[in-house]
Write an enzyme that holds these catalytic residues in place. Structure first.
Site, PDB file in Angstrom:
ATOM      1  N   GLU A 183      -7.454   9.733  10.590  1.00 12.34           N
ATOM      2  CA  GLU A 183      -6.055   8.963  10.776  1.00 12.34           C
ATOM      3  C   GLU A 183      -7.670   7.795  11.974  1.00 12.34           C
ATOM      4  OE1 GLU A 183      -2.746  10.054  12.023  1.00 12.34           O
ATOM      5  OE2 GLU A 183      -2.360  10.001  10.685  1.00 12.34           O
ATOM      6  N   GLU A 260      -1.060  15.178   5.535  1.00 13.85           N
ATOM      7  CA  GLU A 260      -0.133  15.042   5.644  1.00 13.85           C
ATOM      8  C   GLU A 260       1.079  14.258   5.906  1.00 13.85           C
ATOM      9  OE1 GLU A 260      -0.736  14.204  10.442  1.00 13.85           O
ATOM     10  OE2 GLU A 260      -2.876  14.156  10.086  1.00 13.85           O
TER      11      GLU A 260
HETATM   12  C1  GLA Z   1      -0.477  12.175  12.566  1.00 15.63           C
HETATM   13  C2  GLA Z   1      -1.961  13.025  12.947  1.00 15.63           C
HETATM   14  C3  GLA Z   1      -1.580  14.526  13.236  1.00 15.63           C
HETATM   15  C4  GLA Z   1      -0.781  14.718  14.189  1.00 15.63           C
HETATM   16  C5  GLA Z   1       0.812  13.697  13.297  1.00 15.63           C
HETATM   17  C6  GLA Z   1       2.101  13.624  13.816  1.00 15.63           C
HETATM   18  O1  GLA Z   1      -0.502  11.697  11.252  1.00 15.63           O
HETATM   19  O2  GLA Z   1      -3.443  13.146  12.350  1.00 15.63           O
HETATM   20  O3  GLA Z   1      -2.361  15.630  14.130  1.00 15.63           O
HETATM   21  O4  GLA Z   1      -0.376  13.959  15.506  1.00 15.63           O
HETATM   22  O5  GLA Z   1       0.583  12.453  13.250  1.00 15.63           O
HETATM   23  O6  GLA Z   1       3.085  14.886  14.226  1.00 15.63           O
END
Ligand code: GLA
Ligand code: CA
Length: 779
Positions: A183, A260
């Protein structure tokens, strides 16, 4: 004889290479709008689980649980800081044996997606980056600007590749993809850095496997890399067509994937237990399956953030609970939940050719209860001080070579009257302060507390500041988060400021050896910070949940395992205790409590306690007796939001000076009386986002902070899936108000607003007014 041995050996080699030739080599490619495995379309249904959040003894059980839920792949982060806890000393053994983890998955016919970071977020201390980076005073992370960071990252990748590169599909293993960074657009826009990370991953040895990146639907573009598949992340209940609208247009041939798909959410200490409904989770999952969109379920099984590994979010600073249950389909202890059953049923209708879901679900591990027992031995902190270090200036714990835990700063406080105040800048993260051995107060970073009243002292006395680190920031710009006291300690009186110097510094590390080495004596509870030790006997072992609700704040070790932090404010009141770490016969427990316990007892329960919040009214955004008064104010704008879940931007007719920004919600799309908002930015005179690092909520008329985690600060916590929501009880209907203190005055020209992510969700605001002021609003 030698000859015979040689011939036997040669035959053996020939046969074994023959058998590996016979085993058909698998192939995986990013094809045209689909993934292709062994020449056939392949929809990835991945389950994210984290090896350090599951006792190694249970890895196989959890992998099989994922398989029986209908998954075909396991997605796993690699946590740099758990493998390199000291610079240059790497550990990939035992609980850290990622190779063995992948091989176990392969044994059960599961593919692997590896996400080596270097940054992973994951509600994990510093997002997986090692604390010792912070010893470099001007360290920058996740950027090409810091050569030291880049060099250390490359070394780390080479070690990961030594373990895992031999396991890519092309090398006969089961790894189908590797993620580049995590991210990244949520942190920076240094595209050269992203290229560097990608090259480092390839150079380390991942040179014959597909690569991908992940970001969010509106920000994946700037850091897209040549030859690397972009994917997006979002949560349960999202509008799938809206999420994929842009990326499917921009990249007309890529397979679509949600890397995700958040099944639930994580818990913070002092905030309600977060949940996401089965309907929301299965709803958008079905929408993805119907559109042949691959996904990874984050988390399929969250597990537990044992030890000191929990991270924190900011702004505002807020620290993670020990349980990482995540309201995921497989519970913290590995149990089947209603979400599990629903996913298994749904996925059964969407299998790839040749796939089957195992008929049986693995049996649940045995559970035991432990009758209440008392920890009878005590080692008071102040009579168990380790050898001190000396430092003229105050410094954070990293500078004393301490990674985690607690640190005591001691110096002399000159004589003075009771008008003086003590300014501690800044407390990371929670402190108890003593003058001449008497407790004078506590400071909590979650509330931005820095100042305490000092008592009158007639002669020079001792000042002790005990600081506990409760998790390094793991998300956003605040990630350089040193622990202990970060800047200075100053005595303020009417006339002058005096910075205190000449410190004795005591480090209390988190390893069991240290906790076990103290001088324990039989005693009842005491009201200074102390270690408590006890034993309990078991006839048979099994999983249990240690009820610590009578304790204040601290950490627990059982049979040498650090099972995590606890805090009486909840919502978690019992700690998951894996049966595989218990023994028949005598077991040892040590608890370090920094606040006074009500009773020194513990019992083992047969179920978790994740939602017993002891509410802390000081954190509410509307203090008792307050009601916003806008009767004398003139609105700077009146307008309406559009329906839908997208970002919306508004410009004022003219730029205005403002420190206090009030949004008044007048009506909603469903007219259900409630208001909500996911994210909010204020624009400066050039139309750019104002930094939100110094923001705080000056007022919110209503917040749902008991049944859900929806306080008003959720509008600037960087998370698009979290939101402010007015109370479900509708104690108050429209209009609703939220007032942001921008921290200082700006010339503002407009704002950007993101509604909650749920399609046609409740509490979506329609008509609104904006009020801008240089001085606080009357309330
Ligand atoms: C983001 C991050 C993950 C986690 C989620 C929330 O997507 O990439 O590592 O922190 O948020 O749980
Ligand atoms: Ca948010």
């Amino acid at each position: 004889m030698k000859r015979i041995i040689f011939i036997v050996f040669a035959i053996h080699i020939a046969l074994s290479s023959c058998s590996s030739l016979l085993k058909k080599k698998e192939t995986f490619e990013v094809g045209n709008r689909e993934f292709v495995l062994n020449q056939k379309p392949f929809l990835i249904r991945a389950a994210e689980i984290h090896y350090p959040r599951i006792p190694k003894e249970y890895w196989e059980h959890r992998i099989e649980m994922c398989k029986s839920m209908g998954m075909n792949t396991i997605c796993l982060y690699v946590f740099w800081n758990i493998h390199e806890q000291k610079m240059d000393s790497f550990d990939f053994e035992g609980q850290n044996d990622i190779k063995e983890f992948c091989e176990l998955a392969q044994k059960h016919g599961m593919y692997i997606i590896v996400r080596p970071g270097p940054y992973v977020c994951a509600e994990w201390d510093m997002g997986g980056l090692p604390w010792w980076l912070l010893k470099k005073e001007d360290i920058q992370v996740r950027t090409k600007e810091d050569a030291f960071f880049i060099e250390r990252m490359k070394i780390y990748f080479s070690k990961v590749a030594e373990e895992l590169a031999p396991l890519t599909l092309n090398n006969g293993g089961n790894i189908i993809m590797v993620q580049v960074e995590n991210e990244y657009p949520l942190y920076g826009n240094d595209k050269e850095y992203m290229t560097l990370v990608k090259d480092a991953i390839v150079d380390a040895g991942f040179n014959n496997v597909e690569l991908f990146t992940c970001a969010w639907s509106h920000n994946y573009k700037p850091t897209m890399l040549e030859g690397v598949l972009p994917t997006i992340n979002f949560g349960a209940g999202s509008n799938i067509d809206e999420q994929f609208k842009d990326i499917s247009k921009d990249c007309p041939t890529i397979p679509l994937m949600c890397s995700e798909y958040w099944s639930g959410w994580f818990d913070h200490w002092g905030r309600p237990h977060a949940t996401r409904s089965v309907e929301h989770m299965c709803g958008s999952m079905k929408d993805m399956l119907d559109r042949k969109i691959s996904f990874s379920l984050y988390m399929a099984h969250g597990g537990t953030t044992f030890g000191q590994w929990g991270g924190a979010n900011t702004p505002p600073y807020s620290t993670m609970a020990t349980s990482y249950d995540y309201d995921a389909p497989i519970s913290e202890a590995g149990w089947v939940t209603p979400k599990y059953t629903a996913v298994r049923e749904l996925l059964g209708n969407y299998l790839n050719e040749g796939e089957e879901i195992p008929e049986k679900i693995p049996a649940q591990n045995p559970v035991i209860t432990i009758p209440e027992f008392t920890l009878e031995e005590v080692a008071p902190l102040f009579s168990n001080l380790p050898e001190p270090k000396f430092s003229e200036e105050i410094k954070p714990m990293e500078m004393f070579d301490q990674g985690w835990g607690r640190i005591l700063y001691r110096t002399k406080l000159p004589a003075g009257d009771d008008k003086r105040k003590l300014l501690i800048d800044e407390v990371h993260d929670w402190a108890v302060v003593y003058v001449d051995g008497e407790k004078i107060g506590k400071l909590d970073r979650r509330r931005g507390e820095k100042i305490l009243d000092l008592p009158q002292t007639n002669k020079e006395t001792r000042l002790d500041i005990l600081v506990e680190a409760t998790g390094r920031v793991n998300f956003g710009g605040g990630i350089i988060d040193r622990k202990g006291i970060t800047k200075s300690v100053t005595v303020l009186d009417n006339k002058q400021k005096m910075e205190l110097k000449g410190w004795e510094v005591y480090n209390f590390p988190v390893d069991h050896k240290f906790q076990a080495s103290l001088d324990y004596k039989k005693s009842g509870k005491i009201d200074v910070p102390a270690w408590y030790r006890g034993t309990f006997n078991l006839e048979k072992v099994g999983d249990t949940f240690l009820n610590v609700e009578t304790w204040g704040k601290g950490m627990v070790w059982v049979n040498g395992y650090n099972i995590g932090r606890y805090w009486r404010i909840g919502p978690q009141q019992a700690l998951y205790m894996p049966g595989c770490w218990l023994k028949e016969g005598e077991n040892e427990i040590i608890i370090l409590d920094l606040d006074t316990p009500e009773a020194c007892t513990v019992e083992g329960l047969d179920k978790p306690v994740l939602d017993d919040l002891r509410p802390d009214k000081t954190l509410f955004s509307r203090k008792e007796g307050e009601t916003l008064d806008l009767s004398k104010e003139k609105a700077a704008m009146k307008d309406s939001f559009k329906s839908g879940n997208k970002w919306q931007k508004f410009n004022f007719k003219k730029t205005q000076k403002c420190r206090y920004f009030c949004l008044e919600a007048l009506s909603g799309f469903r007219n259900d009386g409630m208001a909500s908002m996911a994210e909010f930015y204020v624009l400066d005179k050039n139309g750019k986002d104002i930094s939100r690092n110094d923001w705080s909520i000056a007022y919110a008329d209503s917040e749902e902070v008991m049944q859900d985690n929806n306080d008003a600060a959720k509008i600037f916590d960087l998370q698009e899936s979290t939101f402010w929501h007015t109370s479900w009880s509708k104690e108050k209907e429209f209009p609703h108000h939220v007032v942001i203190d921008l921290g200082k005055e700006y010339d503002v020209s407009g704002f950007r607003y993101l509604p909650r992510p749920q399609e046609n969700g409740p509490a979506m605001i329609k008509d609104f007014r904006i009020f801008l002021k240089e001085t606080p609003f009357k309330k």
